[in-house]
Design an enzyme around this catalytic site. Sequence first.
Site, short mmCIF file in Angstrom:
data_model
loop_
_atom_site.label_atom_id
_atom_site.label_comp_id
_atom_site.label_asym_id
_atom_site.label_seq_id
_atom_site.Cartn_x
_atom_site.Cartn_y
_atom_site.Cartn_z
N GLU A 63 3.91 7.25 -10.16
CA GLU A 63 4.90 7.68 -9.17
C GLU A 63 6.31 7.23 -9.56
OE1 GLU A 63 3.19 7.55 -4.78
OE2 GLU A 63 2.34 6.00 -6.05
N SER A 98 0.85 -1.18 0.00
CA SER A 98 0.00 0.00 0.00
C SER A 98 0.89 1.23 0.00
CB SER A 98 -0.89 0.01 1.24
OG SER A 98 -0.09 0.31 2.37
N LYS A 99 0.26 2.37 0.06
CA LYS A 99 0.95 3.66 0.07
C LYS A 99 2.04 3.73 1.15
CE LYS A 99 -0.14 6.65 -2.85
NZ LYS A 99 1.01 6.27 -3.60
N ARG A 100 1.74 3.08 2.27
CA ARG A 100 2.69 3.10 3.39
C ARG A 100 4.09 2.64 2.97
NH1 ARG A 100 2.37 -0.80 6.68
NH2 ARG A 100 0.73 -1.80 5.51
#
Length: 481
Positions: free
Chosen positions: A262, A252-254
């Site tokens: 990105e 995930s983004k974490r």
Amino acid sequence: MSVRVRFAPSPTGFLHVGGVRTALYVWLFARHHGGTTVLRIEDTDTEREEAGAIEQIQRSLDWLGLDFDESPRVGGPYGPYLQSERSEHYQAAVDRLLAQGDAYRCYQTAEELEVARAEARQTDDPALPSRLHRDLTAEQIAFFEAEGRPAVIRFRTPLEGETVICDLVRGQVVFEHRLLGDTVLMRSGGRPTYQLANPLDDLAMGITHVIRGEDLLPSTPRQKLLVEALGGTFPQIAHLSMILGADKKRLSKRHGAASVEEFREAGYLPEALVNFLALCGWSWDGETELMNVTELIERFSLDRVNPAPAVFDHEKLAWMNGQYLRALDAGAYTVALRRYLEDAASPLADAARLDELVPVVQQKIGAFGEFDALVGSLLESREPDAESWQKLLNDEYAARILDAAIASLSALPEWTVENVESALRTVCEELELKPRQAFLPIRIAIAGSTVAAGLYESIAFLGLEASLARMQHARAALADV
Ligand code: GLU
């Protein structure tokens, strides 16, 4: 029969790592077999749709070099390739299933369903709530219709037996029909569900192999039953394991960058990302890491896809990107760098002397995103970094060092990297300072930062006039000694 494989994203957001790995495996599999790649956009769930997501997905695929032979953009013989434009196909299939008795109208309200679900939790028949309207009498139907209740369409799943899926990655997976329940195929407003539209389109588009994420495995027996009820043959199927972060939790983004955009913005090369993602769950010989796309196409096979979860290792990707960057010849490097800077709308994209900086940065940076910080100030004059500038002001030797450097560089007979180096070494000797100490103020004066490319190369690149001007400007900020 020639291979036809599809990538079928829902436009609910950016193309993330898991999705793009699926797209890549679909593409590699098709190209390996000389088959056809189909891009189908599953945009039936309008509530979850995100504006611009379709363009975003297409842009990411283009950037990675994954071309699709049939798609909303290029069209093809099985179009349209946007599910929102295929409504009549879904309605026709539902009509047929209703006529055959393989589907029925279910008039349950959301509240009724909720209550039934709560009750069923205590029993050994958790799927029961989905079947409560399976055998309504004509009177019951007339009653609900007269009440004006909206109905969804459900599939009449066999109550007995099981469906066996021979997954090309996971082997045999058995599903008991009793536990599947009666799948909703169409919502009350006539909108098809994923469970209807997806297998129907695979059938209509002649898809021979479905390659997708393992989160969709529970849908597979439902979709197979549906296709068979329509007299079709279910495609061969392969479910890919999840991609996890280094902590073994779902990516995930974490965990840092997770979308293709990105990585693009950070200055990764598409070739490196493709190579890296290919190895997220597949290996050729268990060893070889660096493979270009031609090699990947040649070597890819589903039987070497690992059913265990893959781990997304950012460090390995950074390493791989560095390998790809360093292996480029200077011309290709300049082209890729300029394309990156253009993409990022950086003013440096137009710098005429960009190519001269390639030897200065190529061995140093692991992604183009680092280029600006390292050498941007050589291409345009910038305000120095405040923290570095303060270091210069606090440096007790700075004034002496700059005076000596200015004198020694101005006296050079010829402006070359070697001469700049020997001039600066002389400064160190004269002042009896270590290069690390002596070069700090010079570096800040020249580049505006302590983080900068090689000092000699930077000075040589700037030229005599600009280098002296920058050093004099810094010197002027310091008190006299
Ligand atoms: N549209 C589905 C999704 O994005 C994928 C469907 C499939 O590959 O079968 O999750």
